[in-house]
Write an enzyme that holds these catalytic residues in place. Structure first.
Site, PDB file in Angstrom:
ATOM      1  N   HIS A  81       2.673  17.981 -11.545  1.00 43.83           N
ATOM      2  CA  HIS A  81       3.195  16.623 -11.646  1.00 43.83           C
ATOM      3  C   HIS A  81       4.656  16.527 -11.245  1.00 43.83           C
ATOM      4  CE1 HIS A  81      -0.119  16.468 -14.813  1.00 43.83           C
ATOM      5  NE2 HIS A  81      -0.496  15.603 -13.899  1.00 43.83           N
ATOM      6  N   HIS A 126      13.304  18.588 -15.519  1.00 47.10           N
ATOM      7  CA  HIS A 126      12.403  18.306 -14.410  1.00 47.10           C
ATOM      8  C   HIS A 126      12.870  17.068 -13.658  1.00 47.10           C
ATOM      9  CE1 HIS A 126      10.748  15.898 -17.780  1.00 47.10           C
ATOM     10  NE2 HIS A 126      10.536  15.008 -16.828  1.00 47.10           N
ATOM     11  N   HIS A 128      15.596  14.819 -15.640  1.00 50.47           N
ATOM     12  CA  HIS A 128      15.392  14.669 -17.080  1.00 50.47           C
ATOM     13  C   HIS A 128      15.654  15.999 -17.777  1.00 50.47           C
ATOM     14  CE1 HIS A 128      12.534  10.944 -16.727  1.00 50.47           C
ATOM     15  NE2 HIS A 128      13.807  10.660 -16.498  1.00 50.47           N
ATOM     16  N   HIS A 171      11.995  13.352 -11.125  1.00 54.96           N
ATOM     17  CA  HIS A 171      11.125  12.256 -10.684  1.00 54.96           C
ATOM     18  C   HIS A 171      11.698  11.677  -9.393  1.00 54.96           C
ATOM     19  CE1 HIS A 171       8.647  11.990 -14.353  1.00 54.96           C
ATOM     20  NE2 HIS A 171       9.757  12.405 -14.956  1.00 54.96           N
TER      21      HIS A 171
END
Length: 306
Positions: A100, A130, A149, A132
């Site tokens: 993801h 991680h 994050h 996005h």
């Protein structure tokens, strides 16, 4: 705040030849499959995939949010007081794509320093970070190129606190993100080919690239990519923390995880000032994880920018 959106959509396909020493067996992810597509496994259906994910649909304090005049007057607080933190370099971390997102984590040991932040009287220890693409939080309706994050957990009640850092692309690569291009090359076992970005790319062009190339949420990587690790002997947070002025100023609010199970009561701290990321590093990030940003949530009854 004005962001120059220059997210670059990488279109290279995954080469199957990954060196044998790069393969590490990983446990399959828990729970049903979910992704960022527009079909029945996408964000609009997360709450229906499993009873454990029901908060994704029924929650009343869901994240991400648009930080604007309305949200600032209702539930987002602008904090100018310094955040209490204790950060030191992390040893023996690993960067990998987990299916993801590109995530960097490590196994705490007896001599491992617990990088931590304090909110009120509670301490939260850093457990992983991680990315996005593009950013999940928006400022006045606008995405940043990406979002980092830093996920923290209280060791007693297991509650979470997340520091969100909006990332803005620049021409030069940034030392803190050196592992992104290295991980991409290890996944592909070859040099990537990416769409070159013209100087001064406008946000309108970026939105079209996102819509045409990855808005469907198709991941450009295969399952094999989730087995590739890139070891990091040390991760030094000092340049990041210094540039963000000790995580101050920031926007604070109580929200949720932005992925299933979308658990609430997450203490969010979104940095006011963006941090740079190199164009090549952004290309590598998008190539590895594709479009992985949840839509703005309006569970508090405000206006939606979906």
């Amino acid at each position: 705040m004005k962001f120059i959106l220059s997210v670059v959509i990488a279109t290279s396909s995954l080469f199957a030849a990954v060196s044998a020493h790069a393969i590490v067996k990983r446990a399959p992810p828990a729970g049903p499959h979910w992704d960022y597509s527009g079909d029945k496994t996408g964000p609009d259906h997360w709450g229906l995939l499993d009873p454990a994910y029901v908060t994704c649909e029924s929650g009343m304090q869901q994240s991400p949010v648009d930080i604007n005049k309305e949200s600032l007057s209702r539930f987002v607080h602008c904090a100018k007081k310094a955040l209490t933190f204790d950060y030191k370099p992390v040893k023996d971390a690993v960067a990998h794509f987990n299916g993801h997102t590109v995530e960097i984590d490590w196994t705490p040991g007896a001599k491992t320093h617990n990088n931590s932040i304090a909110i009120g009287k509670k301490q939260y220890n850093l457990i992983q970070f991680h990315f996005h693409t593009p950013s999940e939080h928006r400022i006045n309706g606008r995405h940043a190129d990406a979002e980092l994050h830093l996920v923290h957990r209280n060791p007693v009640d297991k509650s979470l606190a997340v520091i969100g850092v909006l990332l803005q692309a620049q021409a030069r690569n940034v030392p803190f993100f050196h592992y992104l291009t290295a991980l991409q090359k290890k996944v592909h076992a070859d040099k990537h080919s990416a769409v070159a970005a013209a100087p001064g790319t406008t946000s309108a062009i970026i939105e079209e690239l996102l819509k045409d190339s990855v808005c469907a949420g198709t991941q450009p990587t295969s399952e094999e990519a989730t087995k590739v690790d890139y070891p990091l002997p040390s991760v030094d947070f000092e340049p990041l923390v210094r540039a963000l002025k000790g995580f101050t100023p920031r926007w604070e609010y109580s929200g949720s995880l932005t992925t299933p199970p979308c658990s609430e009561n997450v203490a969010w701290n979104v940095m006011h000032d963006p941090y740079p990321i190199g164009l090549d590093q952004l290309r590598a990030l998008v190539d590895l994880q594709g479009y992985n940003a949840r839509d703005i949530e309006d569970s508090r009854g405000g206006s939606s920018h979906k």
